[in-house]
Enzyme design. Sequence first.
Site, PDB file in Angstrom:
ATOM      1  N   ASP A 132      -9.378 -32.401 -12.694  1.00 23.83           N
ATOM      2  CA  ASP A 132     -10.096 -31.131 -12.547  1.00 23.83           C
ATOM      3  C   ASP A 132     -11.597 -31.368 -12.457  1.00 23.83           C
ATOM      4  O   ASP A 132     -12.057 -32.512 -12.318  1.00 23.83           O
ATOM      5  CB  ASP A 132      -9.729 -30.254 -13.755  1.00 23.83           C
ATOM      6  CG  ASP A 132      -9.782 -28.779 -13.450  1.00 23.83           C
ATOM      7  OD1 ASP A 132     -10.216 -28.422 -12.353  1.00 23.83           O
ATOM      8  OD2 ASP A 132      -9.392 -27.983 -14.316  1.00 23.83           O
ATOM      9  N   ASP A 194      -9.784 -20.230  -9.369  1.00 26.54           N
ATOM     10  CA  ASP A 194      -8.472 -20.069 -10.007  1.00 26.54           C
ATOM     11  C   ASP A 194      -7.760 -18.814  -9.530  1.00 26.54           C
ATOM     12  O   ASP A 194      -8.336 -17.727  -9.487  1.00 26.54           O
ATOM     13  CB  ASP A 194      -8.630 -20.007 -11.526  1.00 26.54           C
ATOM     14  CG  ASP A 194      -9.030 -21.350 -12.096  1.00 26.54           C
ATOM     15  OD1 ASP A 194      -9.359 -22.258 -11.308  1.00 26.54           O
ATOM     16  OD2 ASP A 194      -9.020 -21.494 -13.330  1.00 26.54           O
TER      17      ASP A 194
END
Length: 380
Positions: A132, A194
């Site tokens: 990430d 997201d």
Amino acid sequence: MTAGDARLALTPPMGWNSWNRFRRQIDEQLVRGIADAMVELRMRDVGYRYVIVDDCWMARSRGRSGDLLPDPDRFPHGVAALAEYVHERGLLFGIYSSPGETTCAGYPGSAGHKERDAQLFAAWGIDYLKYDWCYATDVPSHAFLRMRDALAATGRPIVYSVNGGAASRAKPWSWGGSDLWALDAVNCWRTSNDIWARWDTDGTIAERSIMTILDEQVGLERFARPGRWNDPDMLEVGNDGLTDMESRTHFSLSSMLAAPLIAGNDLRDMSAAALAVLTNTDVIAVDQDPLGRQGRRIRRDGASEVWLRELSGGDRAALLLNRGSEPLTVEIAAAEGVLEGDATYSVTDLWSGSSIETAEVLRSIVEPHGCTMLRFARCG
Ligand code: GLA
């Protein structure tokens, strides 16, 4: 084959990830249950392979040796045992890390420990790393390459999936450094903020609806190819916030986009409708088409859109989308690049399974937030 090799993901990876539905509420019992469900529900048989544990699996600090530790209460038997459980079911196991001092959720990150972490992950038997981007000070492309090298040095074949961070999520070319080379080092890269289980309403800065993410994908199709995929984030099929129709459209669009199909719901407890969406083999076949050419939007006209994807063997997939809240007639004409010259095709509606008569212009009445997805199979 070492980490990030294109041959590890010649078609987009398929599996499950804990984040969308469970956030921090993860433990080994959940992950085992998901692996069991994937087998029992025959999701493995239609292509789902990776069981991926996202952020929050770690203890709050590293062990004395410097190694990452799994949270002792939630993962008392450790990660290697969990990976083994997943492997015993004919599935593959994935885990999460991030290049900063801490991960996005505040757990220990891989900064200063890339080699150590890569070795540990390989020793645990992981097959997929989601890497990430939060609180990192590096240039994204440099951080991604360094972790790729550290994973490659272990010799274990590991699918490598990265997230370029909020500023560059939709623009992999802005990762810095020597830019696009990074796309040759990773198997998938996030191309959106997201995802949020909402049709067209965005949440906070980090949450994007299905329609916002879709719009962000326009133009990115030129980067996708076998082994190297745009990743418009994981699936919200079956999660609260989307209707069954919206889940179906979300899954169809993901397949047109050659997106990784990573389920993000509770597989142990889902509706028949959600399972039917996740296991529609005709739609999955579009996603997994070996030509590996991502679909593109060929027309947008108010609430109606048409997406087209070239498939192997001269086949085509077309998706007629209704973004609006009233039923809409959406058309697609042969001249829009669907049909080629003198070739003949048989046309199937991939959700009803019915055959459709070919015509110069095909029309479909599409439900609100729905889609009609067609496969034009070349027969001569
Ligand atoms: C970021 C990612 C998400 C998830 C969380 C975990 O926000 O984009 O997919 O991995 O971090 O903290």
